[in-house]
Design a protein around this motif. Structure first.
Motif, PDB file in Angstrom:
ATOM      1  N   ARG A  16       5.030 -13.076   8.807  1.00 42.04           N
ATOM      2  CA  ARG A  16       3.986 -12.987  10.090  1.00 42.04           C
ATOM      3  C   ARG A  16       3.666 -14.148  10.476  1.00 42.04           C
ATOM      4  NH1 ARG A  16      -0.384 -10.522   9.857  1.00 42.04           N
ATOM      5  NH2 ARG A  16      -0.359  -9.284  11.857  1.00 42.04           N
ATOM      6  N   ASP A  34      -0.596 -10.035   1.295  1.00 38.18           N
ATOM      7  CA  ASP A  34      -1.261  -9.429   1.990  1.00 38.18           C
ATOM      8  C   ASP A  34      -1.424  -9.820   3.596  1.00 38.18           C
ATOM      9  OD1 ASP A  34      -3.821  -7.678   0.368  1.00 38.18           O
ATOM     10  OD2 ASP A  34      -2.427  -9.049  -0.655  1.00 38.18           O
ATOM     11  N   VAL A  49      -7.731  -6.858   6.354  1.00 35.86           N
ATOM     12  CA  VAL A  49      -6.330  -6.211   6.121  1.00 35.86           C
ATOM     13  C   VAL A  49      -6.816  -4.986   5.086  1.00 35.86           C
ATOM     14  CG1 VAL A  49      -4.941  -7.887   6.903  1.00 35.86           C
ATOM     15  CG2 VAL A  49      -5.342  -7.575   4.749  1.00 35.86           C
ATOM     16  N   HIS A  75      -5.317  -3.685   1.837  1.00 38.49           N
ATOM     17  CA  HIS A  75      -4.281  -4.145   0.853  1.00 38.49           C
ATOM     18  C   HIS A  75      -3.199  -3.240   0.451  1.00 38.49           C
ATOM     19  CE1 HIS A  75      -2.573  -5.967  -2.852  1.00 38.49           C
ATOM     20  NE2 HIS A  75      -2.961  -4.857  -3.566  1.00 38.49           N
ATOM     21  N   GLU A  98      -1.962  -0.942   2.338  1.00 37.41           N
ATOM     22  CA  GLU A  98      -0.808  -0.771   3.418  1.00 37.41           C
ATOM     23  C   GLU A  98       0.042  -2.125   3.465  1.00 37.41           C
ATOM     24  OE1 GLU A  98       0.660  -1.757   7.465  1.00 37.41           O
ATOM     25  OE2 GLU A  98      -1.358  -2.551   6.571  1.00 37.41           O
ATOM     26  N   ARG A  99      -0.567  -3.317   3.226  1.00 30.37           N
ATOM     27  CA  ARG A  99      -0.053  -4.701   3.475  1.00 30.37           C
ATOM     28  C   ARG A  99       1.032  -4.879   2.179  1.00 30.37           C
ATOM     29  NH1 ARG A  99      -1.768  -8.379   7.343  1.00 30.37           N
ATOM     30  NH2 ARG A  99      -2.087  -7.375   9.110  1.00 30.37           N
ATOM     31  N   ARG A 152       4.019  -3.129   2.874  1.00 29.16           N
ATOM     32  CA  ARG A 152       4.922  -3.903   4.219  1.00 29.16           C
ATOM     33  C   ARG A 152       5.563  -5.074   3.833  1.00 29.16           C
ATOM     34  NH1 ARG A 152       1.322  -4.616   9.433  1.00 29.16           N
ATOM     35  NH2 ARG A 152       3.086  -5.739  10.012  1.00 29.16           N
TER      36      ARG A 152
END
Length: 470
Positions: free
Chosen positions: A304, A351, A450, A452, A454-455, A458
């Motif tokens: 990202r 993250d 953020v 954690h 969910e990240r 991903r």
């Protein structure tokens, strides 16, 4: 007479190149613009202080330290001609930048028929001497470590006697022995407080460590508030202490250990010395690893690119207390505890899903102990792109890491003053609190930027895609 060209060996004892010449030696240091452009205020400040210490030692022996600025391939042949010297010795550095520089210097010396001798000095076992049974450099540390422990280690070398050095008039009026300032070299004063430099300071740190903390190292080294680490990283970086001196002192500590647990703790520290050499070997045989992934993925990793999140990470404003404490320690002290380095590195690469190179470059700008091989190895380890790296599906949870290694939140409170009046359990539950409760107990500290969980999912998907898995 010979010159000895000091680089990352700013010490008198345990220096193979300095001790090698069979004629009197005149020490030399060159500020190389090609190296300085990768410098930073904390490291250049430490370097200058180390040079002051080194120069004073030589003066006390009736000699001196010649200091010049310029390209070594121009400066050194010119000095050899001026002083009618036989040649020059130096100790190896192992990065690609250093190897290319040394090749240029060697060619320039060949043009004037000057002698030069070079030595492996900064590691116990030079790159290439520990290989697999097939003759390849190791990429798995555990196998490297086994052979590293079995190899005989050289003994430390004594400092030169005054008779081994060229007499110098250090009170002359020219600038032969003068040192530049930070401003002269194009650097600001460091914001952080820099540790004392020089061989005496390094040896004091080593003695303090080996007199007690080394016996608790294995148990305590992951806890930032426990006094159990050597703080020798900047000394090994600049060679203000010799690696053979360090290893010999740890062996003496091993002999003095009272029980098996203490011996295992000493070995755990020696294992870190081996990691340093493992990463040195990686960079030596793979110089492009400084800017490229060591590990090859089928597809490019889709990191990202979020400048706002990156800046919050740099500023220690992520809303994850352990991460923010580490990043603020980095700014305040030009240093970060190793466990915290792993936590903040994992947070950036997993993250925030940001390229490890963003972290490497930021650390290079702020650390006093930045070492190309070790720093690159550590960042690629935590970013799951390096040799023998952390598997991509193992992602540090910054909250449970903080609760485990800073249970009373002493480290967090030291560097995050907004949380000093907050109970440790609330700090470690910060991500679970409601906005109202966070605003009530610490209104000046941010909410997590953020999620954690969910990240983490991903990030694993990002690496799975790079591996070519559906």
């Amino acid at each position: 007479m010979w010159f000895h060209w000091h680089r990352r060996d700013l010490r008198e004892p345990d220096n193979r190149g300095l001790a090698a010449a069979d004629e009197p030696v005149l020490p030399l240091f060159v500020f190389d613009p090609n190296v300085l452009k990768y410098g930073a205020p904390p490291r250049v400040s430490f370097l200058l202080d180390a040079l002051v210490s080194l120069r004073n030692w030589y003066r006390n022996q009736g000699s001196g330290l010649i200091v010049k600025k310029g390209s070594p391939e121009d400066v050194i042949p010119s000095l050899i001609t001026e002083y009618d010297a036989t040649g020059v010795t130096w100790n190896h550095n192992y990065s690609g930048l250093a190897q290319r520089r040394d090749e240029r210097v060697a060619k320039s010396l060949d043009t004037i028929d000057a002698a030069y001798d070079t030595y492996h000095d900064g590691v116990l076992h030079e790159p290439g001497t520990i290989r697999t049974n097939d003759g390849k450099p190791y990429s798995v540390f555990s196998y490297f470590w086994k052979k590293w422990t079995d190899r005989e280690k050289r003994a430390p070398i004594s400092a030169p006697d005054p008779a081994d050095l060229v007499d110098q008039d250090v009170n002359n009026s020219d600038d032969t022995h003068s040192l530049p300032t930070l401003d002269d070299l194009g650097f600001d004063e460091p914001v952080a407080e820099i540790p004392s430099a020089g061989t005496e300071a390094a040896r004091n740190r080593l003695e303090t460590f080996c007199d007690g903390p080394i016996y608790r190292y294995d148990e305590d080294r992951d806890y930032p508030t426990r006094d159990s680490i050597s703080r020798l990283s900047q000394d090994l970086k600049y060679g203000t202490i010799g690696i053979r001196d360090v290893y010999a002192r740890t062996e003496a500590a091993m002999d003095d250990a009272d029980n098996e647990a203490e011996r295992e703790s000493v070995e755990a520290y020696q294992r870190q010395l081996a990691w340093r050499e493992f990463y040195t070997q990686i960079v030596y045989f793979n110089p492009n690893v400084v800017t490229e992934n060591y590990k090859t993925y089928e597809n490019e990793i889709q990191w990202r690119d979020d400048d706002e999140e990156l800046q919050l990470w740099k500023d220690g404003e992520t809303g994850y207390p352990m991460v923010d404490a580490g990043m603020r320690q980095l700014r305040a002290e030009a240093f970060m505890h190793n466990r915290t380095r792993l936590i903040v590195g994992s947070f950036l690469t997993k993250d925030l899903m940001q390229d490890w190179r963003n972290g490497y470059n930021w650390f290079r700008a702020l650390l006093v102990d930045h070492d190309t091989a070790s720093e690159n190895g550590n960042w690629q380890w935590v970013g799951s792109t390096g040799a023998d790296a952390q598997p991509y599906f193992r992602v540090f949870n910054p909250m449970t890491q903080g609760e485990r290694y800073d249970p009373d939140a002493k480290y967090i409170k030291q560097y995050v003053p907004e949380l000093r009046d907050v109970a440790p359990d609330k700090i470690h539950q910060w991500h679970e609190l409601s906005d109202d409760e966070r605003n009530e107990i610490a209104p000046d500290y941010p909410a997590p930027i953020v999620d954690h969980k969910e990240r983490r999912e991903r990030a694993i998907e990002m690496f799975e895609a790079a591996r070519g898995k559906e």
